[in-house]
Design an enzyme around this catalytic site. Structure first.
Site, mmCIF file in Angstrom:
data_model
loop_
_atom_site.group_PDB
_atom_site.id
_atom_site.type_symbol
_atom_site.label_atom_id
_atom_site.label_comp_id
_atom_site.label_asym_id
_atom_site.label_seq_id
_atom_site.Cartn_x
_atom_site.Cartn_y
_atom_site.Cartn_z
ATOM 1 N N MET A 148 -4.853 88.693 67.617
ATOM 2 C CA MET A 148 -3.619 87.556 67.045
ATOM 3 C C MET A 148 -3.322 86.634 67.714
ATOM 4 O O MET A 148 -2.405 86.145 68.660
ATOM 5 C CB MET A 148 -2.246 89.120 68.153
ATOM 6 C CG MET A 148 -2.204 90.451 67.509
ATOM 7 S SD MET A 148 -0.892 91.810 67.599
ATOM 8 C CE MET A 148 -2.364 91.943 69.607
ATOM 9 N N ASP A 192 -0.774 100.005 57.578
ATOM 10 C CA ASP A 192 -0.383 98.523 57.890
ATOM 11 C C ASP A 192 -1.553 97.747 56.669
ATOM 12 O O ASP A 192 -2.685 98.289 56.780
ATOM 13 C CB ASP A 192 0.115 97.953 58.679
ATOM 14 C CG ASP A 192 -0.805 98.076 59.844
ATOM 15 O OD1 ASP A 192 -2.160 97.677 59.374
ATOM 16 O OD2 ASP A 192 -0.111 98.137 61.532
ATOM 17 N N LYS A 219 4.481 94.851 57.250
ATOM 18 C CA LYS A 219 5.106 94.590 56.621
ATOM 19 C C LYS A 219 6.040 94.743 54.982
ATOM 20 O O LYS A 219 5.469 94.590 54.030
ATOM 21 C CB LYS A 219 4.346 92.742 56.839
ATOM 22 C CG LYS A 219 4.617 91.634 57.622
ATOM 23 C CD LYS A 219 4.460 90.600 57.579
ATOM 24 C CE LYS A 219 4.308 89.638 59.540
ATOM 25 N NZ LYS A 219 3.600 89.244 59.618
HETATM 26 N N1 SAH Z 1 -6.642 98.528 66.898
HETATM 27 C C1 SAH Z 1 -6.358 96.885 66.072
HETATM 28 C C2 SAH Z 1 -6.422 95.777 66.874
HETATM 29 C C3 SAH Z 1 -4.722 95.729 66.675
HETATM 30 S S1 SAH Z 1 -4.142 93.890 66.858
HETATM 31 C C4 SAH Z 1 -8.326 97.101 66.366
HETATM 32 O O1 SAH Z 1 -8.229 97.852 67.102
HETATM 33 O O2 SAH Z 1 -9.055 96.311 65.765
HETATM 34 C C5 SAH Z 1 -4.236 92.754 65.440
HETATM 35 C C6 SAH Z 1 -5.083 92.273 65.801
HETATM 36 O O3 SAH Z 1 -7.104 92.705 65.195
HETATM 37 C C7 SAH Z 1 -4.948 90.898 64.616
HETATM 38 O O4 SAH Z 1 -4.171 89.717 64.903
HETATM 39 C C8 SAH Z 1 -6.537 90.510 64.549
HETATM 40 O O5 SAH Z 1 -6.965 89.580 66.041
HETATM 41 C C9 SAH Z 1 -7.774 91.396 65.340
HETATM 42 N N2 SAH Z 1 -7.928 92.207 64.379
HETATM 43 C C10 SAH Z 1 -8.375 93.817 63.541
HETATM 44 N N3 SAH Z 1 -8.944 93.570 62.815
HETATM 45 C C11 SAH Z 1 -9.734 92.627 62.738
HETATM 46 C C12 SAH Z 1 -11.082 92.109 61.492
HETATM 47 N N4 SAH Z 1 -11.371 93.022 60.819
HETATM 48 N N5 SAH Z 1 -11.274 91.078 61.932
HETATM 49 C C13 SAH Z 1 -10.607 90.422 62.175
HETATM 50 N N6 SAH Z 1 -9.627 90.480 63.121
HETATM 51 C C14 SAH Z 1 -8.931 91.311 63.404
#
Ligand code: SAH
Length: 262
Positions: A173, A37, A58
């Protein structure tokens, strides 16, 4: 009989390609197809040729690709003998639905391997000068989703319990519902002056950080125009950034020979 390909559930880290594991990098270079994604970010997605990737995030109309479609597609491609990388931002098992996909693969007897990545609720604050634990502030940290509506009867997140632990709270999120869960924490008795930081697009070329308190952070978000993806850090550790941020911005690596060690 044809041979079945392997599916790799790969975490790409927070976005800087150099923060990907060596294994993740090798696998995306070798895979027949990469299903992804937008979360891995523009720099990492830019490394994968368009004819070897499929976007299962999306869709044009703003709707998410149904999880069932992604599950089915993984099985279908593996049964065609393809080596498949299912690339996810951060770590595949932290709010990434990697668990569901793994179970689906196992149920369909598709060989798979899990390749962990640096998760954004640890790495994101880290690059912003915020340690999620610190002996002066906290010895526990919780990772929670901000996607849930805290006012709904059966919220899956117990904000009262989180407030009571006194540990660092890291919300994923959590941009849209920031007003609701900061209020839930205030209602639970958390100090309004508790430091809060928002880290937007951590490690992406256009990363931004905004800081405030439990009471001010909604206004801070609105003034800065912070948008997803962003991490919210709530707790004393969020203020450590202030101690190092000026130095971080101006470090020269030179010493004029003056001054004592602090
Ligand atoms: N699997 C991911 C999380 C997925 S849920 C992980 O381990 O990081 C999606 C959320 O992850 C986003 O809404 C945000 O809160 C966070 N996120 C993921 N990458 C990010 C980034 N580079 N900067 C800030 N927030 C991030």
């Amino acid at each position: 009989m044809t041979s079945v390909g392997t599916v790799y559930l790969v975490g790409s880290g927070p976005g800087d390609p150099e923060l990907m594991t060596v294994k993740a990098r090798r696998l995306i270079d070798e895979a027949d197809v990469v299903l992804h994604d937008k979360l891995p970010g523009p720099e990492i997605l830019g490394l994968i040729p368009e004819d070897r990737r499929e976007d299962v995030g999306k869709r044009a109309g703003g709707e998410w690709t149904p999880q069932e479609y992604t599950n089915k597609r993984l099985v279908e491609l593996a049964r065609e003998g393809k080596t498949v990388v299912r690339l996810k931002g951060g770590d595949p098992f932290v709010f990434g639905r990697g668990g569901e996909e793994m179970e689906h693969l196992a149920a369909n007897e598709i060989p798979f391997e899990v390749v962990p990545g640096i998760t954004s609720p640890i790495g994101g604050p880290g690059v912003a000068g915020i340690p999620v634990t610190h002996r002066d502030h906290t010895s526990s940290v919780s990772f929670v989703t901000g996607h849930e509506d805290p006012t709904k009867e059966e919220s899956a997140v117990d904000w009262q319990a989180l407030a009571d632990t006194g540990g660092t709270i890291v919300v994923l999120m959590g941009v849209g519902k920031l007003p609701q869960y900061t209020q839930a924490l205030l209602d639970a008795g958390k100090d309004p002056e508790t430091p809060v930081a928002l880290i937007e697009r951590a490690t992406w070329p256009d990363m931004r950080v905004a800081t405030g308190t439990l009471e001010s952070i909604v206004d801070v978000r609105d003034e800065a125009g912070i948008e997803p993806p962003a991490i919210t850090v709530i707790g004393g550790v969020a203020a450590t950034r202030e101690k190092v941020v000026e130095f971080l911005a101006n470090q020269t690596g030179e010493w004029d020979g003056e001054g004592e060690e602090e």
